[in-house]
Scaffold this motif. Structure first.
Motif, short mmCIF file in Angstrom:
data_model
loop_
_atom_site.label_atom_id
_atom_site.label_comp_id
_atom_site.label_asym_id
_atom_site.label_seq_id
_atom_site.Cartn_x
_atom_site.Cartn_y
_atom_site.Cartn_z
N ASN A 393 0.89 -0.47 -12.49
CA ASN A 393 1.30 -0.40 -10.37
C ASN A 393 0.12 1.44 -10.36
O ASN A 393 -0.49 1.02 -9.05
N GLN A 397 -2.96 0.30 -7.09
CA GLN A 397 -2.36 1.47 -5.59
C GLN A 397 -3.34 2.18 -5.71
O GLN A 397 -3.71 2.23 -4.88
N ARG A 400 -6.31 0.20 -4.27
CA ARG A 400 -6.24 0.52 -2.93
C ARG A 400 -5.96 2.09 -2.16
O ARG A 400 -6.81 1.64 -0.94
N GLU A 401 -6.25 2.77 -2.24
CA GLU A 401 -6.39 3.86 -1.70
C GLU A 401 -7.92 4.77 -1.52
O GLU A 401 -7.96 5.47 -1.16
N GLN A 495 -0.85 -8.37 2.05
CA GLN A 495 -2.17 -7.11 1.51
C GLN A 495 -2.91 -7.55 1.74
O GLN A 495 -4.48 -6.52 1.51
N HIS A 503 2.71 -0.81 0.74
CA HIS A 503 1.99 -0.98 -1.01
C HIS A 503 3.09 -2.40 -0.93
O HIS A 503 4.24 -2.38 -1.15
N ARG A 595 4.99 6.80 -2.53
CA ARG A 595 4.66 5.62 -1.57
C ARG A 595 5.41 4.90 -1.61
O ARG A 595 6.61 4.90 -1.83
N TYR A 597 7.42 1.07 -1.10
CA TYR A 597 6.84 -0.20 -1.30
C TYR A 597 7.73 -1.08 -0.39
O TYR A 597 9.33 -0.53 -0.34
#
Length: 1304
Positions: A393, A397, A400-401, A495, A503, A595, A597
Motif C-alpha cells: 500500500n 500510494q 501516485r504522490e 485511478q 487514494h 491519506r 482512502y
C-alpha cells in the motif's frame, strides 16, 4: 531508450520519425477495418459527432485543454542520447554503447550482460573516474558523465547473495527452459511463434537487399491441415528449432551445505555438486574470490582445492576446465542466444496463460526445486527479511504522490506506478492460488469457510461470498460476487481520474478452481482498530448509520463533475441527514498515514433500471406501436447492476450535442428576430425623419423670409452587435434550456445523476431533484437500448462488424458501453437470418460459454485437488456429450480411475484414510446441459436450442472447447482430438487463474495515441505519425517493450508507414506488433490473427511472397481454430492466399482458395453481389493460367452480367470485364481448333492480361480495406495550409483591386 535482459539477450528499441502526408483519405485510414472497429470502442460518440459538426470542434477543444503543448512533444527535448565507452568485466577493451540521459545506469549492466563474453559475469560494479556509480540513479545525475566518457565494469568479490545470483544466472544460461516456462506462464514468460512461422527474418533480408525469386517453390504449397474436414489442434504449436544442447547432466547444492563454522571463517559460501556430460561428478566450493573444484566426495567432506587445480572467477570458467563438452556446448548456446529475438525472452508485465500445451519431459533439477519451495532462495537472510515485509500500500500510494511538474517527472511517476502494480499483481496471484489450495492459514479459522479471511505478504485476501450477511439486502452471495467486479471497475475509474488527495487500494480479482478471491493492499493502521471506528464517510451497516466529512467532500468535488455524480441528500436509520457525492455504501477512511482512502466503489455508476426491474415512465418509441424499449435485459438476482462508464460518457456527449444544437437553433432564431426588429425600428425611424424633413420644408416654403437648415450628423443606424449576442445567450440560458437535456444547472450543461436514486435509503431532496434523478437514469437505459444496441445489432446484421469469436464480441460490446447481460436480446435479433450470418453463431457461442462458466464454478468449487484432473475431464465430456457415448462403448459406468469413494482399511478392518466423495462423477450430459440452459435463461433471458437433451453447439468441437477452457482456466494436452474426443485426466495438464486488475496507463502517451488516431481519422497522416511516434517513445519508457498499448502503437505506425510507401519500416513495426500481440494477448487472440494478415501484406509488397504465404496460412489456420471455416473473414484470407499463389505461379492451389472465397461470398452476400462478381473474375484468371478457358468463360460471364446490372454497360469496370471475356473466348476457340486439327504448332495459350504484381498488390490492398497502393498516395496538404493559401489568394485579389482603383 528501454532495454531488458533475460538469458543473455537484450532488447533495445528506438522508434523512428517520419514526415507528414494527405487528408482526403477517410477510407485509406481504415487500413485495418476490423481493428479500427475494435478501436472505435465508443461508437455512440462517433455517431453523435456525425449528427452535428460542432462536436468535432468541442472534442478538439477538450483534447487541447487536456493536452498542454509541452506534453505533445514529449521525449525529444528531455531524453537526449549519448555514447559511452563501456569496459566489460575482466577486460581491457571497450565497446561503444548508446544510452539516454534519463535512463538508469542499471541499463549499462544489462548491456554488459548482452555480450557473449560477459553474459555470465554478474558480480561487478560500474565505476566512472574511480568512483562507484549508483546503478539506480539516472545518467544525467552523474557529474561529468557526458558523451565520450568511459564507464568501467569492475569485478568485485562475491557475497553469499551475489554468489547465489551468479549460480541462478549460470543455470538459466546452461539449462534454458524458456519454452517450457512460457507454456506454463512461469516468470511471466509467454509463447510466440512468429519467427518460426515466417521461416526467416524479413527485416534482415530487407537490410541485406535480399529479394526472393517469384518462381513456384515447394515451401509455398499450402499445408494439408488447411483443407481438413475438421481443424486439427497440433499445428497450433509449430515445430520449433532444435533445443540447445545440454552442458551438464546435473548441477545443484551439495548435501554438505551449509559450511561449518571453521570453513566460514575461511570464506566458504556454499558447495555445489556437478555431474558432467562425461559422467564425472565433481564438488565445487564457492568463495568470495570465485569457484574451485575441491576434494569432497559423497562420503568424505574435504572442501580444500583438488590436486589438479580447476579454479575460476566465474562458475563457467571453472566448468570449462572440468569438462570439454561443457566448453563446446556452452559456445553453441551463446551463439543461439544471440540469434534469438529479444521479444521472445523478455517477461511480459502480467502473466499470460495458454489453454493447451504439448507434453514435456520433467527433468531433474535441484536448483529449480529449491526456488519453488524456498522463498527468495537467491537472497541472503537479510534480503529475505526485507522482501517479506514489503508494504504494498505504501509503495502504491507513494508512487501516485510522486511529482509530475514536467514530462520527465510524469514518465518516472507512470513507470513507478506501473511496475509496482505489476509486482503487486504477480504476488496477489500467487497468494490467491495458495488461499484456494489451502496453503495459507486463515485469520478466522473458526468461522464458516465462505467467511474466512487471509493475510499473506501484506496482502489481504477474502472470498467472493456474502460474509456476515453484509450483502443480504442486495442479493446475498450473487450480490457479493458482483460487488467485487463492480468495485474493481470503480477503482479503475478513480485511478484514471488521478485526483489529488484521493487514494484507492491496490486490488486484484482471481477466479481459480471455482472460487473468486480478491486481494487488496492494506490501509495503514486499519488492522489495529475496529472498522466502525475507521469509517468517516458513508455507511458500513447498509444505511442504518451514515457518516459525512467535509474533507472528503472537498476531495471528491473535483472528481464528481468528471464522473457526473450529483451531491444528494441521504437520511440514515438514526434520522440524521447527510450530503454525499458518492453512493451511501461507498466508504471513506483516513488512514494512519493521513491519506484519504475510498473503498467499496461497486456502485460508482448509474443503476441499470432494466436489471433492477424498474418500469420506464412515459416511454415514447420511434414508432407509435412500440410500447417498450427494444432491448431489455432480464432482472438480475442482485440489486447492484449498473451501467458501464463508456455508456455514461457517450450519453453525456450525446446530450451535450443536443444541447448545443438546441442552443444554436434558438440563438439563430433570436438573432434573426432581433435583426428584424432592429431593421423595423430603423425603417420606422427613417420614415419619421423623412416626414419631419418634409414638414419643415413645407413650413419654409410658407415662410418666405426664413430658411430652415437640414439636420446635421444624423444618428447612425443600429446593428446587431456583440453585446446583443451576449444578451441573447443570457436570455437562452436563463430560460432553463440546459435542464431540458439533463443538466442540474440553468447556465451551463452539467449532467449529473444520483447513484442512490433506486435504493431504500431516505432522502430530503425536493421532488424536482428526485424526478430529475429518476428521469436521467431511465433515459440512459433507453439510450442504451434504443440507440447504442440498435446500431450495434444493425452492424452485426449487415456484417459491417464481424467479431471472430466470443472474446472479440465481448470487447466490442464493452467498448460501446453494452453490458453482457444484454447478449441474449442481441442474439435473439440475429435468429431470423442465422444461416447467412456467422455473427449469430458468435453470439450464441458467447451465451453458451458464459452460462457454462457459471455451471462449471458450481461444479468444481468443492472438489479436492487429487480429483481435480478427473473432475475437469468429466465436465468436458459432459459438456460435449461424449461421456455417455464412451460409457456405452466401453460398458463402464464408474468414476475414473483413482476417484472411488471407498475407504481404505488396514488389515484389522479399521479405517485409517478417508477418501473424499466423488459426487461430481454422477453428473451427466443432461444435468450439465440442463444447468447451462437454466443459467442462460435467467442470466440472458435466452432459450438455448436443444436436441435430445443437449444444447446445440453453434461451433465445432475445438472452438467451443477453446472458449470454455479460456473462460474457466483449463489447460489441456496438445494432441489430436479429431479421432478421440473423450477427455481423460491425463488430458488435463493444469488449471490456471483468470485474473482481473486495474491497468495503470501512461497518461500523456495515451492522450497522444488517442489524438493520433483522431488525426488519422481526419486524414492527417504526417501529424498522426509524429504523435504516435512520441507516444510510443513515452510508452517504451513506462511499460518496456511488451504491452498491449505498445502493440497497437506499432500496428498504427506500420499502417502509416505503408501509406507513405515505406514498406520496410511498415514490416519492422508490424513484426514488433505481432510479437507483442502473441506475447501479451495470446497466440490465438483475434488481434494476433490480424497482425499476421497485415505483416503478410507488407511482406508481399517487398516481394517476400513465400514468407507472406506462410504468415497467411497461419492466420487462416488460427481463424479456423477459433471459429471454423464459415466466417466472412475467411473469404478475405482466401483471396489473399489465392492472389499470392498466383504471384508464385501456382495456379492450381490459387484456384482452390479463390473458389473457397467465392463460395463464402455467395453464402453471405448472394450470387448477384459485387463481391461474388470480383471473386468470379479472380477465379477466371486462375483458370486461364491453367489454360481452362471454357470454365474461365463461365465465371467471367457471370461477373460481366453482375457488373452490367450494377454499373451499366458504359462503366469502365464493365468494359474491362467484357474485354477480358472476349480474350478468353478467343483463346478458347484457338485451343479448340488446335485440338480438332491436331496441329504440330502449339498456339500461344497465355492471356496477355495476366495479373502483374502491381495489380495483385492493389487487389490485396482493396480486399483488406486499403483503397490505394502506397505509390498512389498524393502528398498531404493540411486544412490549415489550404486555408492559408485561400487567405493569401484573397488578399492578393484585394490588393489587385486596390491597384486597379488607383489606376482608375
Amino acid at each position: 531508450m528501454s532495454t531488458e535482459v533475460l538469458d543473455g539477450t537484450v532488447v533495445n528499441l528506438e522508434p523512428q520519425k517520419e514526415a507528414p502526408s494527405d487528408p482526403p483519405i477517410m477510407d485509406v485510414t481504415a487500413v485495418d477495418p476490423p481493428i479500427e472497429e475494435i478501436k472505435a470502442v465508443d461508437p455512440p460518440i462517433e455517431d453523435i459527432t456525425s449528427i452535428d459538426p460542432p462536436i468535432e470542434d468541442f472534442k478538439a477543444v477538450v483534447q487541447k485543454s487536456e493536452l498542454p503543448k509541452a506534453e505533445t512533444k514529449a521525449p525529444e527535448n528531455v531524453n537526449k542520447f549519448i555514447t559511452l565507452n563501456l569496459i566489460l568485466p575482466q577486460s581491457t577493451e571497450s565497446i561503444k554503447v548508446t544510452i539516454g540521459t534519463h535512463d538508469h545506469l542499471h541499463e549499462l549492466r544489462q548491456m554488459a550482460n548482452e555480450r557473449p563474453e560477459s553474459c555470465y559475469k554478474t558480480c561487478f560494479t560500474l565505476q566512472h573516474r574511480g568512483k562507484i556509480l549508483d546503478e539506480f540513479a539516472m545518467v544525467h545525475t552523474v557529474e561529468n558523465l557526458t558523451d565520450g566518457e568511459t564507464v568501467k565494469c569492475v569485478a568485485e568479490q562475491y557475497s553469499l547473495r551475489e554468489a547465489r545470483l551468479h549460480l541462478k544466472r549460470v543455470r538459466s544460461l546452461i539449462q534454458p527452459d524458456i519454452q517450457v516456462n512460457a507454456q506454463n506462464g512461469v516468470d511471466n514468460l509467454s509463447l510466440t511463434f512468429a519467427g518460426v512461422v515466417a521461416g526467416r527474418d524479413v527485416e534482415e533480408d530487407i537490410q541485406k537487399g535480399v529479394k526472393e525469386d517469384h518462381g513456384c517453390d515447394v515451401d509455398v504449397a499450402p499445408p494439408d491441415y488447411l483443407f481438413a474436414q475438421e481443424t486439427p489442434l497440433l499445428p497450433l504449436f509449430p515445430e520449433t528449432p532444435t533445443p540447445p544442447p545440454e552442458c551438464v547432466s546435473s548441477i545443484g547444492y551439495s548435501g554438505w551445505n551449509p559450511p561449518p563454522g571453521n570453513r566460514r571463517m575461511l570464506g566458504d559460501l556454499f558447495y555445489l555438486i556437478v555431474t558432467t556430460l562425461e559422467g564425472n561428478t565433481v564438488h565445487i566450493t564457492a568463495v568470495p574470490s570465485g569457484f574451485y573444484v575441491n576434494k569432497t566426495t559423497s562420503k568424505k567432506f574435504d572442501p580444500t582445492p583438488a590436486e589438479i587445480s580447476c579454479k575460476g572467477y566465474t562458475l563457467v570458467d571453472t566448468l570449462k576446465q572440468v569438462s570439454s563438452l561443457f566448453n563446446k556446448n556452452f559456445a553453441i548456446i551463446q551463439k543461439q542466444s544471440l540469434r534469438r529475438n529479444p521479444y521472445e525472452v523478455i517477461p511480459v508485465p502480467y502473466p499470460t496463460f495458454t489453454w493447451c500445451k504439448p507434453e514435456s519431459e520433467h527433468t531433474y533439477d535441484t536448483l529449480r526445486a529449491e526456488e519453488a519451495y524456498v522463498p527468495n532462495s537467491t537472497s541472503d537472510e537479510m534480503s529475505l527479511g526485507m522482501m517479506s515485509s514489503r508494504d504494498w500500500n505504501e509503495e502504491l500510494q507513494s508512487a501516485r504522490e510522486l511529482p509530475q511538474a514536467n514530462v520527465h517527472e510524469k514518465i518516472v511517476r507512470d513507470r513507478t506506478i506501473f511496475r509496482v502494480t505489476c509486482d503487486f499483481v504477480a504476488m496477489a496471484i500467487k497468494g490467491a492460488q495458495a488461499v484456494v489450495d489451502g496453503n495459507i492459514p486463515p485469520l478466522n479459522a473458526a468461522d464458516d469457510k465462505k467467511s474466512r479471511m487471509f493475510l499473506w505478504n501484506n496482502i489481504f485476501f477474502s472470498l467472493g461470498f456474502d460474509m456476515k450477511d453484509h450483502y443480504g439486502a442486495f442479493g446475498g452471495d450473487s450480490a457479493a460476487y458482483a460487488a467485487i467486479a463492480g468495485d474493481l471497475r470503480g477503482i479503475s475509474l478513480y485511478q484514471s481520474l488521478d485526483t489529488d488527495g484521493l487514494h484507492t487500494l491496490g486490488t486484484v480479482i482471481v477466479d481459480y478452481r471455482g472460487y473468486r478471491v480478491v486481494g487488496q493492499s492494506i490501509i495503514s493502521g486499519i488492522l489495529s482498530r475496529d472498522q466502525e471506528q475507521s469509517i468517516i464517510y458513508g455507511s458500513i451497516d447498509n444505511g442504518k448509520s451514515i457518516n459525512s466529512n467535509d474533507k472528503f467532500g472537498k476531495v471528491l468535488e473535483s472528481s464528481s463533475k468528471k464522473l457526473h455524480l450529483r451531491e444528494h441528500s441521504v437520511i440514515g436509520g438514526d434520522g440524521e441527514e447527510h450530503r454525499l457525492i458518492t453512493s451511501y455504501d461507498c466508504k471513506g477512511i483516513i488512514g494512519n498515514d493521513g491519506r484519504h482512502y475510498l473503498i467499496d466503489l461497486f456502485r460508482s455508476f448509474a443503476p441499470d433500471v432494466f436489471a433492477l426491474g424498474v418500469p420506464i415512465e412515459n416511454y415514447r418509441g420511434e414508432e407509435e406501436e412500440q410500447s417498450k424499449p427494444m432491448f431489455m435485459c432480464p432482472e438480475t438476482p442482485h440489486k447492484l447492476a449498473t451501467l458501464r462508464a463508456e455508456l455514461i460518457e457517450a450519453f453525456a456527449c450525446y446530450r451535450y450535442v443536443l444541447f448545443t444544437q438546441n442552443m444554436s437553433a434558438k440563438f439563430i432564431k433570436a438573432k434573426g428576430e432581433r435583426e428584424t426588429k432592429l431593421k423595423a425600428i430603423e425603417e420606422t425611424k427613417e420614415k419619421e425623419e423623412v416626414k419631419e424633413i418634409k414638414e419643415k420644408d413645407n413650413e419654409s416654403d410658407n415662410d418666405s423670409g426664413c430658411s430652415v437648415e437640414s439636420p446635421v450628423n444624423p444618428t447612425p443606424p443600429k446593428t446587431f452587435t456583440e453585446s446583443d449576442a451576449k444578451e441573447i445567450l443570457e436570455e437562452i440560458k436563463s430560460s432553463g434550456t440546459a435542464r431540458q437535456f439533463g443538466s442540474v444547472t440553468d447556465t451551463e450543461f452539467d449532467m449529473r445523476y444520483n447513484p442512490d436514486i433506486y435504493t431504500n435509503i431516505g432522502s430530503n431532496d425536493n421532488e424536482h431533484d428526485i424526478k430529475h434523478d429518476r428521469q436521467i437514469v431511465q433515459e440512459m437505459a433507453v439510450f442504451l437500448s434504443d440507440s447504442v444496441i440498435v446500431k450495434f445489432v444493425y452492424e452485426l446484421k449487415t456484417m459491417t462488424q464481424r467479431p471472430l469469436d466470443a472474446i472479440h464480441l465481448s470487447d466490442l460490446m464493452h467498448g460501446r458501453g453494452i453490458n453482457m447481460r444484454y447478449l441474449g436480446g442481441i442474439t435473439k435479433s440475429l435468429e431470423d437470418n442465422q444461416e447467412k450470418n456467422h455473427n449469430y453463431a458468435v453470439c450464441l457461442s458467447a451465451v453458451i460459454t458464459r452460462a457454462a462458466k457459471q455451471a462449471f464454478k458450481k461444479y468444481i468449487i468443492d472438489i479436492p485437488s487429487q480429483q481435480l484432473g478427473a473432475a475437469v475431464a468429466h465436465f468436458l465430456n459432459c459438456y460435449h456429450g461424449t461421456v455417455e457415448r464412451q460409457k456405452s462403448a466401453s460398458g463402464e459406468n464408474s468414476p475414473p480411475n483413482g476417484t472411488q469413494s471407498k475407504k481404505k482399511k488396514n488389515k484389522k478392518g479399521k479405517v485409517f484414510v478417508r477418501e473424499p466423495s466423488c459426487s461430481w462423477s454422477t453428473s451427466t450430459t443432461q444435468s450439465i446441459h440442463s444447468s447451462i440452459c437454466e443459467i442462460a435463461l435467467s442470466k440472458f433471458d435466452y432459450t438455448l436450442p436443444v436436441e435430445t437433451g443437449q444444447v446445440v453447439m453453434p461451433l465445432g468441437f475445438l472452438p467451443m472447447t477453446r472458449l470454455i477452457c479460456r473462460a474457466v482456466g483449463i489447460q489441456l494436452t496438445l494432441r489430436d482430438y479429431s479421432d478421440n474426443r473423450y477427455f481423460t485426466e491425463s488430458d488435463v495438464m493444469n488449471v490456471f487463474p483468470i485474473v482481473k486488475h486495474s491497468n495503470p496507463r501512461a497518461r500523456d502517451a495515451t492522450k497522444l495515441k488517442d489524438l493520433a488516431e483522431d488525426r488519422l481519422g481526419n486524414g492527417y497522416l504526417g501529424e498522426s505519425h509524429e504523435l504516435i511516434t512520441d507516444a510510443l517513445n513515452t510508452m517504451l519508457q513506462v511499460y518496456g517493450p511488451l504491452h498491449s498499448d505498445i502493440e497497437s502503437s506499432h500496428k498504427h505506425l506500420a499502417h502509416i508507414s505503408y501509406l507513405f510507401g515505406r514498406i520496410g519500416q511498415a514490416v519492422s513495426h508490424q513484426k514488433q506488433g505481432l510479437l507483442a500481440s502473441e506475447r501479451v494477448l495470446g497466440i490465438d487472440h483475434y488481434e494476433t490473427i490480424y497482425c499476421y494478415v497485415y505483416l503478410a501484406l507488407f511482406a508481399h509488397n517487398l516481394a517476400q511472397t513465400s514468407v507472406a504465404l506462410r504468415l497467411m496460412y497461419r492466420a487462416k489456420y488460427l481463424l479456423q481454430l477459433i471459429f471454423g471455416p464459415d466466417h466472412l473473414e475467411q473469404a478475405a484470407f482466401d483471396i489473399n492466399i489465392g492472389l499470392m499463389l498466383h504471384t508464385k505461379g501456382d495456379s492450381v492451389n490459387s484456384q482452390k482458395f479463390l473458389e473457397s472465397a467465392l463460395k463464402l461470398h455467395k453464402k453471405f452476400h448472394g450470387s448477384g453481389s459485387v463481391q461474388v462478381a470480383m471473386c468470379n473474375i479472380l477465379v477466371a484468371r486462375a483458370l486461364a493460367g491453367n489454360a481452362d478457358f471454357r470454365e474461365a468463360m463461365k465465371y467471367q460471364k457471370h461477373a460481366f452480367e453482375v457488373y452490367s446490372e450494377k454499373y451499366g454497360e458504359d462503366d469502365k469496370r464493365t468494359k474491362d470485364c467484357q474485354a477480358f471475356l472476349s480474350k478468353l473466348t478467343q483463346k478458347a476457340v484457338e485451343l479448340q481448333k488446335w485440338l480438332q486439327n491436331k496441329e504440330k504448332v502449339v498456339p500461344n495459350m497465355v492471356v496477355n492480361e495476366a495479373l502483374p504484381d502491381s495489380t495483385i498488390s492493389e487487389m490485396l490492398a482493396t480486399v483488406n480495406g486499403i483503397p490505394a497502393t502506397p505509390s498512389k498516395i498524393k502528398p498531404i496538404v493540411s486544412k490549415e495550409s489550404e486555408a492559408k493559401k485561400e487567405a493569401d489568394e484573397k488578399l492578393e485579389e484585394i490588393k489587385q483591386q486596390g491597384d486597379n482603383e488607383d489606376l482608375d
